[in-house]
Structure formats: structure tokens, C-alpha cells
Design a protein around this motif. Structure first.
Motif, PDB file in Angstrom:
ATOM      1  N   ARG A   1     -67.474   9.625  -4.347  1.00  0.00           N
ATOM      2  CA  ARG A   1     -68.311   8.997  -5.375  1.00  0.00           C
ATOM      3  C   ARG A   1     -68.852  10.059  -6.330  1.00  0.00           C
ATOM      4  O   ARG A   1     -69.421  11.066  -5.917  1.00  0.00           O
TER       5      ARG A   1
ATOM      6  N   ASP B   1     -65.694   5.777  -8.096  1.00  0.00           N
ATOM      7  CA  ASP B   1     -65.198   6.013  -6.743  1.00  0.00           C
ATOM      8  C   ASP B   1     -63.746   6.476  -6.847  1.00  0.00           C
ATOM      9  O   ASP B   1     -62.862   5.706  -7.254  1.00  0.00           O
TER      10      ASP B   1
ATOM     11  N   ASP C   1     -69.368   0.640  -8.497  1.00  0.00           N
ATOM     12  CA  ASP C   1     -69.454   0.759  -7.041  1.00  0.00           C
ATOM     13  C   ASP C   1     -68.810  -0.412  -6.298  1.00  0.00           C
ATOM     14  O   ASP C   1     -68.906  -0.519  -5.075  1.00  0.00           O
TER      15      ASP C   1
END
Length: 507
Positions: A453, A470, A489
Motif C-alpha cells: 500500500r 495497492d 483501497d
């Protein structure tokens, strides 16, 4: 083909005054004029952009200007100081942009950029760099490039675009819509032509030249031919007394490549001795060849490190001989060290103790002078978690700082210029995809590792306050490995678009 750049500095006198004031300079919104005398009257000699927006202009009586702008700031005009500062600016451009640069008083610079634009990324990049650097220094500028000095001068001052690039071999077409004042005619002559109905240069080109010459004299014909490139207009390059140079005049003009190479070697030997006397090395050399037909052929070579080795400098210059068109012959050759730097004495390494470090500066110089200095570089790490911001270009011979990239997460050997969107099939929104389609080809994912991340840099942009990516390393059935990421996310829409992108390829 010859290419000439004309820089127009419309508010040069007031820009110079503001630059001299330094930290105490007036804000750009404060009207500023420079005043002088015409007989017993005080008149405005120059007005900045704010003053012009308020209706002030050169030649206006000072009393009238003060009525129009009560809080007007006035300084004494100094044409001599303006001309001196313009010469210094020309020398600065000589060192950085091209070997033939001259002041074009009272408010311009002219540059013969033939063969020099590729060193700056092309003509567009060169003009943007010129105008941008001047703007950062507080100097307003307009720029144009054309096949002749007259055409470039006209376009810089009367084109609608602040940066104008006329196509090579443009002919008279770029001049047709411009007003007749663009020909650099005397004010009285331009006024008389307008009385006769000539408003544009195209109106003059449509008429026989003989009657115009008979009526207005040879000056009109000369300016027309200069603008059209039919009459040579040599540029007398500016020279600083601090420049180190070697010069050779020939009783009989020379033109053979072997003869030019021989005299280049002699000039380099002479220049190298002068550099050694001052403990200097050359970082940039300019070879100017003054031809019989009133042309000047120029060659410029740059060096990654200060050098005064005659053999190396001669080789670099001789590699450029094919770019020199001697025409009917060369009368004068001048070799100038445009940029120099101190060179310290280097202690030779002992073969019994240590091996001498390899010197690749000669290779760097050869490549840079063939394909351009911008095309030869090294990459260095930047303290940023955003992949495209974690790399910067530095000069090829920059000293090693010891900085490295973090090694806890592998990075691809090839990072795309910008991430490319891909179509994916994923089992779950926050899992790596089972397959993806990139550039029309579908690839099935056999192995994947991640996610890594990466958070946005909120201190640079408010939009990155909650943005995340990501990243996954994936391998397809053919064994090819890719670096892909999902914007967001996988859960909250404000973190990103949740689209997938391919950002790099592993070697």
C-alpha cells in the motif's frame, strides 16, 4: 538551413530597475515608469505592464501621467544602463544556449540557433526554456524563431502568440499578415506608406519593388529582402573580455575538411596553453568560422567535466567538421572557451597500491555532443513513496551521493512513463486479479504477491490526503512479471477510482 531566434523584451527598462532593487522591488501591481527629458519637458521613457494597463505609454508628458495615476512611481531613465545590462544578458545566453548571440537594442536579443536546438530538446523546448528562465528572473519576454533575423524580429513583436515557431523554409507566408512596422522601417517611412494605403507586409509584396524603391529609397528594399532571407544579415556575436579564445586569420580562404581539421588542432593547442596558465578547464567550446560570403558557421561542443587536454578537445571538434559549410571559403576561425571551471592538479594513483578509477567522461562527451546533453543522464533516487516521483535525472558525471532506493520492496526494471489502464477479472475487490487485459492481449495470472500500500503525499496536494494505491507483483502463464495497482483501497470510494493500472515491467 539557417534558423534565427529573436527575443523581444517589451518592458526591459522597468524590468531592469525592478531586478536592481532586489528584495526592495515594487510589486508587479504597482505602476512604474521611467522618465527623461525632451528639451524642457519631462516625458515618460518607459512604462511597465501595470502602467500601460492604466493608459500610460512612452512619450507621454509626466504631468499627464501623474493625473491619470496619482500614486505613480517614477524613476530616472538610463538608456546607457539598459544597453549595458542587455549586453550582459546576451553574454549569459551565449554561455547557455548558442554560440552566436548578440544584443538587439534597445529591447531585444538575437540568436543564431542553427544546429543548436537539438541540444535543448528541439526548438519548442529551447524557446520555452528561454522565456521561462527570463520570467523566473522577473523579465517579460516574447520569442520567435524563423529562417531570417528580419522574419524572427517581426514575429516576436507582432505575432499573436508570445512564442512563435515559423516552419523551416516558410517563405513570405508568415510575413504577409503582419503590419508594415514589423519591417524595422523608419517611423516617417512607415507613416508615408500607410498614407498610400499599405497597411500589411503582404500589400508591399504584392507590388513591383522598383517603383517602391524609386519612391522610398533603398532602405525599404533592403528591409524587405532581409525579412525574406534574400539578403544576408550577419550577427556580430557578443564577446566578453573574460572569455579565453584563440583566433586565426587566413591570407587565402580555406575550405577542405583536412585543412579545417589541421587548423582546429592549432587553435586547440593555443587555447589549451591559455587555459593551463590560468589553471582552468573548458566546459564548453565554440568554434566560429567567418566565411567569404559574409556567413558565420558555428560549432559548439560541451564537456561533462573541465578539460584542457588538446587531443580530446580536437577530436570532439573535428567530429563536427561535417556540419560546417565553408561555401567559398573560410577567412577567420575563432575558438572560444565559453564556459570554464578551475581544474586542480590530480595525483596519479600508484599501481602498487590501488587501481586508477576508470574515466568515462570522454565517452559521455562524445555521446552528448552527438545526440544532445539531455539524452545522456543518470537516474538518482528521490525521497518519495510515489513511484513516478522517486526518480529524477541528473547529469551523467554528477558525483555519487550514496543515496539508494529502499530494498524491502522489489521495484520493476522498467517503469512506464505513466500508468496504463488495464481490464481485470478479480475474485474479490481487494484481491489480486485472476487475469488482466493490457494493450489488447489477455493474460492469465498464475502467481501474485502483495499488496504493497502506497499513500498519497498529502503535503503536496489536498486530493492526495486520503488517496491510496495497492500494488501487486503478478506473473502470467508465459513467466512475464508485471507491476500493477488498484487506485483506492477497494472499500471507500474517496480513496480512489478502484480502477486497475499497469505501472511497470520486471526484467
Amino acid at each position: 538551413m539557417r534558423r534565427v531566434v529573436s527575443l523581444y523584451l517589451p518592458t526591459w527598462p522597468t524590468d531592469r530597475v525592478r531586478r536592481m532593487a532586489g528584495g526592495e522591488a515594487l510589486s508587479a501591481e504597482t505602476p512604474l515608469v521611467l522618465v527623461g527629458r525632451e528639451g524642457s519637458r519631462r516625458v515618460v521613457r518607459a512604462a511597465d505592464a501595470a502602467a500601460q494597463a492604466a493608459g500610460l505609454h512612452a512619450g507621454m508628458p509626466v504631468a499627464k501621467a501623474q493625473i491619470l495615476v496619482p500614486d505613480l512611481v517614477m524613476e530616472d531613465a538610463s538608456p546607457a544602463a539598459d544597453a549595458e545590462a542587455l549586453e550582459r544578458l546576451a553574454v549569459w545566453m551565449l554561455q547557455r544556449f548558442a554560440p552566436i548571440v548578440a544584443a538587439d537594442p534597445p529591447d531585444g536579443i538575437v540568436i543564431d540557433s542553427t544546429g543548436a536546438d537539438h541540444l535543448h530538446g528541439g526548438e519548442a523546448a529551447m524557446l520555452d526554456g528561454l522565456v521561462g528562465r527570463l520570467a523566473l528572473s522577473g523579465v517579460t519576454a516574447r520569442a520567435a524563431i524563423a529562417d531570417s533575423w528580419g522574419a524572427a524580429h517581426a514575429l516576436a513583436r507582432y505575432s499573436a502568440d508570445p512564442v512563435c515557431i515559423a516552419p523551416a523554409g516558410h517563405g513570405p507566408s508568415v510575413l504577409v499578415p503582419l503590419p508594415i512596422e514589423a519591417l524595422r522601417l523608419p517611423h516617417r517611412m512607415a507613416a508615408d506608406l500607410r498614407v498610400l494605403g499599405f497597411d500589411r507586409i503582404g500589400d508591399l509584396l504584392a507590388q513591383p519593388r522598383a517603383p517602391l524603391t524609386l519612391r522610398f529609397g533603398p532602405e525599404l528594399e533592403r528591409r524587405l529582402r532581409q525579412a525574406l532571407g534574400e539578403l544576408a544579415e550577419p550577427i556580430e556575436a557578443v564577446r566578453s573580455p573574460d572569455l579565453i579564445e584563440a583566433r586565426r586569420a587566413f591570407a587565402e580562404p580555406i575550405g577542405a575538411a583536412e585543412t579545417i581539421a589541421r587548423y582546429i588542432g592549432k587553435l586547440v593547442d593555443q587555447l589549451s596553453r591559455s587555459l593551463e596558465e590560468k589553471s582552468l578547464g573548458a566546459r564548453r567550446l565554440d568554434l566560429l568560422c567567418n566565411c567569404v560570403d559574409n556567413r558565420t558557421e558555428a560549432v559548439r561542443v560541451g564537456l561533462a567535466t573541465p578539460v584542457r587536454d588538446a587531443q580530446r578537445l580536437t577530436r570532439l571538434l573535428c567530429d563536427k567538421i561535417e556540419t560546417i559549410d565553408p561555401g567559398f571559403g573560410i577567412e577567420i576561425m575563432t575558438l572560444t572557451a565559453t564556459i570554464t571551471e578551475p581544474v586542480g592538479r590530480r595525483q596519479l594513483a600508484s599501481s602498487l597500491i590501488e587501481a586508477a578509477a576508470p574515466d568515462i567522461s570522454g565517452l559521455i562527451d562524445t555521446l552528448a555532443n552527438r545526440i544532445g546533453a539531455r539524452a545522456v543522464y543518470r537516474v538518482a533516487p528521490v525521497a518519495s513513496d510515489i513511484p513516478e516521483r522517486s526518480v529524477c535525472r541528473i547529469p551523467a558525471m554528477s558525483p555519487d551521493t550514496g543515496a539508494t532506493w529502499p530494498g524491502h520492496w522489489p521495484r520493476p526494471s522498467r517503469l512506464l512513463v505513466r500508468p496504463e489502464p488495464i481490464e481485470t477479472v478479480a475474485l474479490l475487490p481487494d484481491h489480486p486479479p485472476a487475469s488482466f487485459t493490457w494493450r489488447g492481449a489477455r493474460r492469465r495470472v498464475k502467481r501474485a504477491d502483495g499488496p504493497e500500500r502506497v499513500f498519497g503525499e498529502w503535503w503536496k496536494c489536498d486530493a492526495e490526503l486520503v488517496a491510496v494505491r495497492d500494488y501487486f507483483r503478478v506473473e502470467d502463464e508465459a513467466g512475464e512479471r508485471y507491476w500493477i495497482y488498484r487506485a483506492g483501497d477497494g472499500e471507500h470510494p474517496e480513496t480512489g477510482s478502484h480502477r486497475w493500472f499497469l505501472h511497470g515491467v520486471f526484467g
